[in-house]
Design a protein around this motif. Structure first.
Motif, PDB file in Angstrom:
ATOM      1  N   LEU A  53       0.813  -1.215   0.000  1.00 57.62           N
ATOM      2  CA  LEU A  53       0.000   0.000   0.000  1.00 57.62           C
ATOM      3  C   LEU A  53       0.853   1.274   0.000  1.00 57.62           C
ATOM      4  O   LEU A  53       0.480   2.282  -0.583  1.00 57.62           O
ATOM      5  N   PHE A  54       2.028   1.211   0.643  1.00 62.01           N
ATOM      6  CA  PHE A  54       2.888   2.390   0.772  1.00 62.01           C
ATOM      7  C   PHE A  54       4.184   2.258  -0.027  1.00 62.01           C
ATOM      8  O   PHE A  54       5.178   2.915   0.300  1.00 62.01           O
ATOM      9  N   ALA A  55       4.184   1.461  -1.078  1.00 59.53           N
ATOM     10  CA  ALA A  55       5.399   1.218  -1.875  1.00 59.53           C
ATOM     11  C   ALA A  55       6.007   2.508  -2.416  1.00 59.53           C
ATOM     12  O   ALA A  55       7.226   2.614  -2.556  1.00 59.53           O
ATOM     13  N   ASP A  56       5.179   3.504  -2.685  1.00 54.72           N
ATOM     14  CA  ASP A  56       5.671   4.764  -3.258  1.00 54.72           C
ATOM     15  C   ASP A  56       5.903   5.858  -2.212  1.00 54.72           C
ATOM     16  O   ASP A  56       6.179   7.002  -2.562  1.00 54.72           O
ATOM     17  N   SER A  57       5.798   5.513  -0.933  1.00 57.37           N
ATOM     18  CA  SER A  57       5.935   6.511   0.119  1.00 57.37           C
ATOM     19  C   SER A  57       7.350   6.519   0.681  1.00 57.37           C
ATOM     20  O   SER A  57       7.793   5.534   1.263  1.00 57.37           O
ATOM     21  N   PRO A  58       8.068   7.642   0.561  1.00 57.11           N
ATOM     22  CA  PRO A  58       9.431   7.706   1.087  1.00 57.11           C
ATOM     23  C   PRO A  58       9.493   7.752   2.617  1.00 57.11           C
ATOM     24  O   PRO A  58      10.533   7.461   3.199  1.00 57.11           O
ATOM     25  N   THR A  59       8.372   8.097   3.277  1.00 56.63           N
ATOM     26  CA  THR A  59       8.398   8.206   4.734  1.00 56.63           C
ATOM     27  C   THR A  59       7.918   6.946   5.449  1.00 56.63           C
ATOM     28  O   THR A  59       8.153   6.797   6.645  1.00 56.63           O
ATOM     29  N   PHE A  60       7.248   6.038   4.704  1.00 58.44           N
ATOM     30  CA  PHE A  60       6.739   4.831   5.362  1.00 58.44           C
ATOM     31  C   PHE A  60       7.903   3.978   5.862  1.00 58.44           C
ATOM     32  O   PHE A  60       8.817   3.642   5.116  1.00 58.44           O
ATOM     33  N   MET A  61       7.863   3.658   7.144  1.00 58.87           N
ATOM     34  CA  MET A  61       8.890   2.883   7.847  1.00 58.87           C
ATOM     35  C   MET A  61      10.261   3.556   7.776  1.00 58.87           C
ATOM     36  O   MET A  61      11.285   2.934   7.993  1.00 58.87           O
ATOM     37  N   ASN A  62      10.240   4.828   7.443  1.00 63.70           N
ATOM     38  CA  ASN A  62      11.446   5.646   7.442  1.00 63.70           C
ATOM     39  C   ASN A  62      11.087   6.970   8.119  1.00 63.70           C
ATOM     40  O   ASN A  62      11.235   8.035   7.545  1.00 63.70           O
ATOM     41  N   GLY A  63      10.545   6.838   9.316  1.00 66.55           N
ATOM     42  CA  GLY A  63      10.113   8.013  10.053  1.00 66.55           C
ATOM     43  C   GLY A  63       8.701   7.871  10.577  1.00 66.55           C
ATOM     44  O   GLY A  63       8.359   8.433  11.616  1.00 66.55           O
ATOM     45  N   MET A 117      -7.278 -12.830  14.126  1.00 67.41           N
ATOM     46  CA  MET A 117      -6.530 -11.892  14.949  1.00 67.41           C
ATOM     47  C   MET A 117      -7.213 -10.528  14.870  1.00 67.41           C
ATOM     48  O   MET A 117      -7.508 -10.045  13.776  1.00 67.41           O
ATOM     49  N   PHE A 118      -7.437  -9.931  16.039  1.00 70.50           N
ATOM     50  CA  PHE A 118      -7.998  -8.591  16.135  1.00 70.50           C
ATOM     51  C   PHE A 118      -6.850  -7.680  16.567  1.00 70.50           C
ATOM     52  O   PHE A 118      -6.275  -7.861  17.637  1.00 70.50           O
ATOM     53  N   VAL A 119      -6.499  -6.733  15.701  1.00 69.11           N
ATOM     54  CA  VAL A 119      -5.281  -5.953  15.859  1.00 69.11           C
ATOM     55  C   VAL A 119      -5.619  -4.466  15.949  1.00 69.11           C
ATOM     56  O   VAL A 119      -6.378  -3.958  15.125  1.00 69.11           O
ATOM     57  N   THR A 120      -5.053  -3.790  16.935  1.00 65.88           N
ATOM     58  CA  THR A 120      -5.138  -2.333  17.002  1.00 65.88           C
ATOM     59  C   THR A 120      -3.741  -1.782  16.799  1.00 65.88           C
ATOM     60  O   THR A 120      -2.799  -2.180  17.480  1.00 65.88           O
ATOM     61  N   LEU A 121      -3.624  -0.887  15.821  1.00 62.34           N
ATOM     62  CA  LEU A 121      -2.358  -0.238  15.509  1.00 62.34           C
ATOM     63  C   LEU A 121      -2.502   1.260  15.718  1.00 62.34           C
ATOM     64  O   LEU A 121      -3.582   1.821  15.530  1.00 62.34           O
ATOM     65  N   VAL A 122      -1.420   1.898  16.088  1.00 61.81           N
ATOM     66  CA  VAL A 122      -1.360   3.352  16.166  1.00 61.81           C
ATOM     67  C   VAL A 122      -0.368   3.812  15.113  1.00 61.81           C
ATOM     68  O   VAL A 122       0.716   3.236  14.981  1.00 61.81           O
ATOM     69  N   TRP A 123      -0.756   4.832  14.323  1.00 59.75           N
ATOM     70  CA  TRP A 123       0.183   5.394  13.348  1.00 59.75           C
ATOM     71  C   TRP A 123       1.137   6.276  14.123  1.00 59.75           C
ATOM     72  O   TRP A 123       0.721   7.121  14.909  1.00 59.75           O
ATOM     73  N   PHE A 124       2.436   6.064  13.906  1.00 62.96           N
ATOM     74  CA  PHE A 124       3.422   6.610  14.825  1.00 62.96           C
ATOM     75  C   PHE A 124       4.502   7.396  14.103  1.00 62.96           C
ATOM     76  O   PHE A 124       4.996   6.986  13.057  1.00 62.96           O
ATOM     77  N   ASP A 125       4.837   8.539  14.673  1.00 65.62           N
ATOM     78  CA  ASP A 125       5.951   9.374  14.225  1.00 65.62           C
ATOM     79  C   ASP A 125       7.154   8.955  15.079  1.00 65.62           C
ATOM     80  O   ASP A 125       7.249   9.318  16.248  1.00 65.62           O
ATOM     81  N   TYR A 126       8.045   8.160  14.490  1.00 63.84           N
ATOM     82  CA  TYR A 126       9.162   7.592  15.250  1.00 63.84           C
ATOM     83  C   TYR A 126      10.193   8.647  15.664  1.00 63.84           C
ATOM     84  O   TYR A 126      10.797   8.539  16.721  1.00 63.84           O
ATOM     85  N   ALA A 127      10.378   9.672  14.859  1.00 63.65           N
ATOM     86  CA  ALA A 127      11.355  10.714  15.196  1.00 63.65           C
ATOM     87  C   ALA A 127      10.927  11.503  16.430  1.00 63.65           C
ATOM     88  O   ALA A 127      11.741  11.828  17.290  1.00 63.65           O
ATOM     89  N   ASN A 128       9.629  11.807  16.516  1.00 68.17           N
ATOM     90  CA  ASN A 128       9.111  12.597  17.635  1.00 68.17           C
ATOM     91  C   ASN A 128       8.471  11.753  18.730  1.00 68.17           C
ATOM     92  O   ASN A 128       7.983  12.307  19.717  1.00 68.17           O
ATOM     93  N   GLN A 129       8.442  10.433  18.521  1.00 64.89           N
ATOM     94  CA  GLN A 129       7.912   9.501  19.521  1.00 64.89           C
ATOM     95  C   GLN A 129       6.504   9.859  19.988  1.00 64.89           C
ATOM     96  O   GLN A 129       6.211   9.943  21.183  1.00 64.89           O
ATOM     97  N   ARG A 130       5.617  10.040  18.994  1.00 70.36           N
ATOM     98  CA  ARG A 130       4.218  10.311  19.320  1.00 70.36           C
ATOM     99  C   ARG A 130       3.319   9.856  18.172  1.00 70.36           C
ATOM    100  O   ARG A 130       3.780   9.677  17.034  1.00 70.36           O
TER     101      ARG A 130
END
Length: 149
Positions: A53-63, A117-130
């Motif tokens: 889904l995010f193959a074209d996103s430069p920030t996905f899993m890189n921030g 599996m019932f999964v809850t994910l939070v979208w996270f800004d890894y640089a700012n830890q929030r």
């Protein structure tokens, strides 16, 4: 939000599935797939789903990206080696910074899940830890139908 205890996924509700193989080492001493291995099947499918889904996103899993907040697995049937499985990923609900997924495990060619599996994910800004808002492409992804037993 609690899910009905007897809910069981049907294949036709999932447009995205990841094929996987049950490995000999996935089994436990009782001869069926160990309960913890289902969590790895779900993780493999989720990562593949997001990578696609995010193959074209430069920030996905890189921030930014998903971080696991909670996970529950309901087991319906035993699974044994050898087996070909398909693990689905479906979005149940999206909040400001979180999303709820269902990730069922199906035996290849069967309609009912052997586990959900019932999964809850939070979208996270890894640089700012929030947490941060869930991206639009996830907000636009079709939702699963209401849960029914």
């Amino acid at each position: 939000m609690s899910q009905p205890a007897r809910y069981r996924s049907h294949r036709q509700n999932f447009s995205w599935l990841k094929s996987q193989e049950v490995r000999w080492g996935d089994m436990d001493a009782l001869g069926h797939v160990n309960n913890a291995v289902y969590l790895s099947y779900s993780e493999t499918a989720r990562i593949a789903f997001f990578n696609e889904l995010f193959a074209d996103s430069p920030t996905f899993m890189n921030g930014e990206g998903p971080i696991l907040a909670s996970l529950r697995c309901d087991y319906h049937e035993q699974l044994h080696y050898p087996a070909h499985i398909e693990v689905g990923v479906g979005i149940r609900q999206v909040g400001r910074s979180s999303l709820e997924l269902i990730s069922p495990v199906f035996r290849e060619g069967e309609d009912l899940a052997v586990a959900d599996m019932f999964v809850t994910l939070v979208w996270f800004d890894y640089a700012n830890q929030r947490s941060m808002p869930v991206p639009e492409r996830l907000r636009d992804w079709p939702r699963l139908p209401d849960l029914k037993a």
